[in-house]
Structures are given as C-alpha cells and as structure tokens.
Enzyme design. Structure first.
Site, PDB file in Angstrom:
ATOM      1  CE  LYS A 202      36.433  29.968  29.128  1.00 57.21           C
ATOM      2  NZ  LYS A 202      37.417  30.975  29.419  1.00 57.21           N
ATOM      3  N   GLY A 251      50.051  25.924  45.841  1.00 56.84           N
ATOM      4  CA  GLY A 251      49.466  26.866  46.792  1.00 56.84           C
ATOM      5  C   GLY A 251      48.258  26.262  47.470  1.00 56.84           C
ATOM      6  CB  CYS A 258      36.995  30.534  34.933  1.00 63.63           C
ATOM      7  SG  CYS A 258      36.413  32.033  34.159  1.00 63.63           S
TER       8      CYS A 258
HETATM    9  C1  UDX Z   1      41.211  31.643  34.392  1.00 62.60           C
HETATM   10  C2  UDX Z   1      41.990  31.320  33.112  1.00 62.60           C
HETATM   11  O1  UDX Z   1      43.388  31.577  33.317  1.00 62.60           O
HETATM   12  C3  UDX Z   1      41.442  32.114  31.938  1.00 62.60           C
HETATM   13  O2  UDX Z   1      42.101  31.725  30.740  1.00 62.60           O
HETATM   14  C4  UDX Z   1      39.945  31.856  31.797  1.00 62.60           C
HETATM   15  O3  UDX Z   1      39.399  32.603  30.741  1.00 62.60           O
HETATM   16  C5  UDX Z   1      39.252  32.200  33.099  1.00 62.60           C
HETATM   17  O4  UDX Z   1      39.840  31.453  34.175  1.00 62.60           O
HETATM   18  P1  UDX Z   1      41.314  33.579  36.215  1.00 62.60           P
HETATM   19  O5  UDX Z   1      40.303  32.785  36.969  1.00 62.60           O
HETATM   20  O6  UDX Z   1      41.113  35.028  36.066  1.00 62.60           O
HETATM   21  O7  UDX Z   1      41.471  32.999  34.727  1.00 62.60           O
HETATM   22  O8  UDX Z   1      42.734  33.433  36.939  1.00 62.60           O
HETATM   23  P2  UDX Z   1      44.049  32.549  36.838  1.00 62.60           P
HETATM   24  O9  UDX Z   1      45.198  33.452  36.804  1.00 62.60           O
HETATM   25  O10 UDX Z   1      43.977  31.525  35.815  1.00 62.60           O
HETATM   26  O11 UDX Z   1      44.047  31.871  38.290  1.00 62.60           O
HETATM   27  C6  UDX Z   1      42.984  31.046  38.752  1.00 62.60           C
HETATM   28  C7  UDX Z   1      43.312  30.491  40.111  1.00 62.60           C
HETATM   29  O12 UDX Z   1      44.356  29.534  40.013  1.00 62.60           O
HETATM   30  C8  UDX Z   1      43.808  31.532  41.131  1.00 62.60           C
HETATM   31  O13 UDX Z   1      43.210  31.275  42.375  1.00 62.60           O
HETATM   32  C9  UDX Z   1      45.303  31.315  41.197  1.00 62.60           C
HETATM   33  O14 UDX Z   1      45.838  31.651  42.443  1.00 62.60           O
HETATM   34  C10 UDX Z   1      45.364  29.810  40.961  1.00 62.60           C
HETATM   35  N1  UDX Z   1      46.659  29.373  40.405  1.00 62.60           N
HETATM   36  C11 UDX Z   1      47.029  29.760  39.153  1.00 62.60           C
HETATM   37  C12 UDX Z   1      47.471  28.546  41.154  1.00 62.60           C
HETATM   38  O15 UDX Z   1      47.152  28.173  42.291  1.00 62.60           O
HETATM   39  N2  UDX Z   1      48.652  28.129  40.593  1.00 62.60           N
HETATM   40  C13 UDX Z   1      49.050  28.483  39.355  1.00 62.60           C
HETATM   41  O16 UDX Z   1      50.122  28.041  38.937  1.00 62.60           O
HETATM   42  C14 UDX Z   1      48.218  29.338  38.612  1.00 62.60           C
END
Ligand code: UDX
Length: 434
Positions: A202, A251, A258
């Site tokens: 995890k 970004g 998380c």
């Molecule tokens: C994340 C993990 O994806 C998930 O598997 C875990 O269980 C919990 O943490 P989450 O926090 O809900 O999930 O969102 P996620 O879609 O992963 O995005 C996290 C952050 O990363 C967001 O702020 C998003 O904007 C950013 N992000 C994501 C980027 O800046 N670039 C990307 O390419 C992807």
C-alpha cells in the site's frame, strides 16, 4: 457472510456498501450519531459517484449503527476502515485503529477475522493481533489480516467493485480462505502475501504514484525553461509500456487524503529504522514547491498582488470530490488573503467545506463566469469539467485583465492565440498577448 465495518469514511463506507452489493450482510459502525442517522435515511455523508444509489439498492443487507458491541458480537469478519491521519512529526496516528480494536476485543463473542483496510505502518497488523488477544473479554479465536484499499476518490465505487488487485496479507491458510469467501464474486487478481508485505504494498504503491507526479512536475518546470511542451513530452513517454501514460499529468502538485500523508509516513518510518528514503523525500519537497507555482507566476505579471481581484476556479484537491484535504487552494488562498486580494471563488461542491475553514474574506459564486467578473487574474486549481469547457472568449469578456494561470493544464495553449487572454499553464510556454 456477516460483516461489520468500523468507520464510515471513504474506505469504510464504500467497502461496506460494495460488500453488501456482493450479497454480504453488512453493518457499518460509526461514533457520529448524526452521520449514522443520515446514512440510515440513505444519504451518503460523502460526495461519491454512484454511492447513494448503491446504498438505497442494498438497504435490506446494509445497516448503520453506533452500537459497536451489537455489530461486532457475532460478525465473521470485521473490517477496520478508520482514518490514520498524519501526526505533527509525519508519522501515522493509529489512535482510531486502537480505539476500534479495544471495542472489538470487548465485544466479539465468536471466532472472527479482523481485517485492516486502513493504511497502517508496516508491523501494525502483528501488533494489533497481540493487542486484540490481550484485551479479549470472551474466550474466542481472533486473527488479524491485512487487506489494503486502493480506491481513489471520485471513482471509489468503481475502484472497489472492480479493483485492480486484491491483496490479502496473512500467514494463515484458514484466514486466507475467509478473505477469499469475502471476495468470491469479485473479478480481480488476488495476491496472497505475508502481512508486512501487504502493508508495504500500500505505501509503496501510493508513494510511487506521488513520486511519478513529482517527477513529471519537475520535468514540466524544466520544459518551461527550455521551451519544450510537457503534454507532448508526457505523451511521448507514455507510449513506453514500462513507464505508462497514467499519472504523468503535470500540475500544481498532488493533494488528497493519501499521497501527502503516506509519503510522510513512509519517510518517517524509514528514518525510524535509521534509513533515509531519498526518493520519497524528494517527492515531498517537489510537491511543496509545486503548490506555489501559480503564485510565483502571478508575480511575473503583477509586481504587487496587493488589492487585485483574483478569480479562483476549483477549491478541491481534484474533480469529482468535495474533499479539500491538502488541496493547493488551501496554501494559495491564505497568501492571497495576506495580500488583501479580493477573492472570487467557484467550485461546484467544495464551497461549503471551504467556507468552514475560511469563514471570511472570500466571495463564492454559482458559476465560473460570475467568479471571473472584473477579475485581474484567474487561478485554476481544479480541472472541473465546467472549467475545461470555458472558452477563451469567456475569459476575455468577463475579466478586467484576462490573465489565466492554469495549474491543471485544462486547455491547449493555441486556443488563446489571437485573443486578448494571457494564458500560462504548467510546463508549456505562456501564450497570448504579451
Ligand atoms: C490516491 C490513489 O490514487 C489511490 O489508489 C489511493 O488508494 C488513495 O490515494 P486519491 O487521493 O483519491 O487516490 O486521488 P488521485 O486521483 O490519485 O489523485 C491524487 C492527487 O494527485 C490529486 O491532487 C491529483 O490532482 C494529483 N495528480 C494525479 C496529478 O497531479 N497528476 C496526475 O497525473 C495524477
């Protein structure tokens, strides 16, 4: 099977609802009476696509209670899905996990398996099993297994019903069999491993994704300096299957419940073992800087930010959720408030929670267009669809000085050519009137 779930946050509630959808009888436990009452009425406490519908559909198999002893007494499996927030020193706070464990130990009257879904430091499953056995009131057998959750907010229901993998951490065949019965109807690869490896999977997964984002953000920052385009660079990298095209969106940094917490927790854990995780440390540092990119850019266009009218589009850490945790808006808006800017914010679902944190100094609007009215600067923090579909003309018409700083690369820069709008995004050159 008879299943109890401790905690009705993102992980607990979505797990409970999806297990009910798979035919199990599920009781979800929470200490918050009001929240439980609302869930009994079929209202989900979180904004998550498809969740309300599934709650209603499975109401015969799904119940909510504050009565933990009634819920845990005869459960075959008890999932722990409570939060493990960050402590001041970066380590994971296991207070809620142990509170629940005490209640479980005081309640169970038959053999059961306690499954930890919450993200917990490596070794916690072992310690919790000892703790539970020491605190048991009735003479029963209790086992602890790790079963980390990989759901992302906004797609939580889909991620849980159709998981990328099911990780089962146990050293005991009988416990493995219980978990296999829980997940019988699921179509996903299953990996059975020892508990410590499951716990590590995890953290390693989340921290790798955070690292991937910080890496692409640094490449983006360099692209700006050398005149390359990060979107093309990421597309070119993504064709390589070893790299993959996902999580290469540059970004203003990652937020959420998380990545920020889990990177710090693993870094802390490594330090505790006298080892420095240099990669994870770098991911954290890059992200902290990245969150301030737009403000730095704003100073390129205005020597002084003082007194400007600033339109803020998007408050949540990503679209599809009302969660603000670690959102870039939370670090940027206080800076703007210090500069005595007039802030005109828009977010389709994040306003209420934002208002709780910042009761004063921000004006909220119903539409992005209204938020843009007479603004000197626009900052985009979240790539909501309503933002992605705005046209250059919209910025031109509504803003006093159409300077758009896009922290989520919502548009192709070319569309601003020939307009009065200055468009500056992440990892691509500024476009428009100079
Ligand atoms: C994340 C993990 O994806 C998930 O598997 C875990 O269980 C919990 O943490 P989450 O926090 O809900 O999930 O969102 P996620 O879609 O992963 O995005 C996290 C952050 O990363 C967001 O702020 C998003 O904007 C950013 N992000 C994501 C980027 O800046 N670039 C990307 O390419 C992807």
């Amino acid at each position: 099977m008879k299943i109890a779930i401790a905690g009705t946050g993102y992980v607990g509630l979505v797990t409970g609802v999806c297990l009910a959808e798979h035919g199990h009888t599920v009781v979800c436990v929470d200490v918050d009476k009001e929240k439980v009452e609302r869930m009994r009425q079929g209202i989900s406490p979180i904004y998550e696509k498809g969740l309300d519908e599934l709650m209603k559909k499975n109401q015969d198999r799904l119940s909510f209670t504050t009565d933990f002893s009634g819920a845990y007494r005869d459960a075959e499996v008890i999932f722990i899905g409570v939060g493990t927030p960050e402590k001041r020193d970066g380590s994971a706070n296991l207070k809620y996990v142990y509170e629940v464990a005490e209640q479980i130990a005081a309640s169970v009257e038959q053999d059961c398996v306690v499954v930890i879904k919450s993200t917990v430091p490596i070794g916690t499953n072992d310690k919790l099993e000892v703790f539970l056995r020491e605190h048991l009131i009735h003479s029963v057998n209790i086992f602890v297994a790790s079963n980390p959750e990989f759901l992302a907010q906004g797609t939580a229901v889909r991620d849980t019903l159709y998981p990328s993998r099911i990780v089962i951490g146990t050293e005991m065949k009988a416990v493995e069999e219980v978990l296999m019965r829980v997940y019988e109807g699921f179509d996903a690869p299953v990996l059975v491993t020892n508990r410590k490896s499951a716990e590590m999977i995890k953290y390693a997964s989340n921290d790798f994704l955070a690292l991937k984002i910080s890496y692409i953000n640094e490449i983006a920052n360099l692209c700006e300096l050398v005149g390359a385009d990060i979107e093309d660079v990421a597309a070119g990298m993504g064709y390589d299957e070893r790299i993959g095209s996902k999580f290469l969106h540059a970004g203003i940094g990652y937020g959420g419940s998380c990545f920020p917490k889990d990177t710090k927790a693993l870094h802390w854990l490594a330090n505790f073992h006298d080892y420095e995780m240099k990669t994870v440390k770098a991911a954290i540092e890059v992200n902290d800087h990245q969150k301030l990119r737009l403000i730095k850019k704003a100073r390129k266009y205005y020597k002084e930010l003082k007194g400007l009218t600033v339109a803020v589009l998007g408050l949540t850490f990503k679209p599809g959720t009302d969660d603000l945790r670690e959102a870039p808006s939370l670090v940027n808006i206080p800076i703007l408030l210090d500069e005595e800017c007039r802030i005109q914010a828009w977010d389709p679902v994040g306003e209420e929670k934002f208002q709780e944190r910042f009761p004063e100094g921000i004006e909220y609007y119903e539409t992005p267009e209204e938020a843009l009215e007479k603004a000197d600067l626009c900052l985009i923090f979240t790539e909501w669809n309503e933002v992605k579909t705005l046209s250059p003309q919209c910025y031109q018409t509504h803003m006093r000085h159409p300077i758009v700083l896009d922290g989520r690369n919502c548009y192709r820069p070319e569309i601003f050519q020939g307009t009065d709008v200055i468009y500056d995004s992440v990892g691509r050159g500024a476009c428009g009137k100079e």
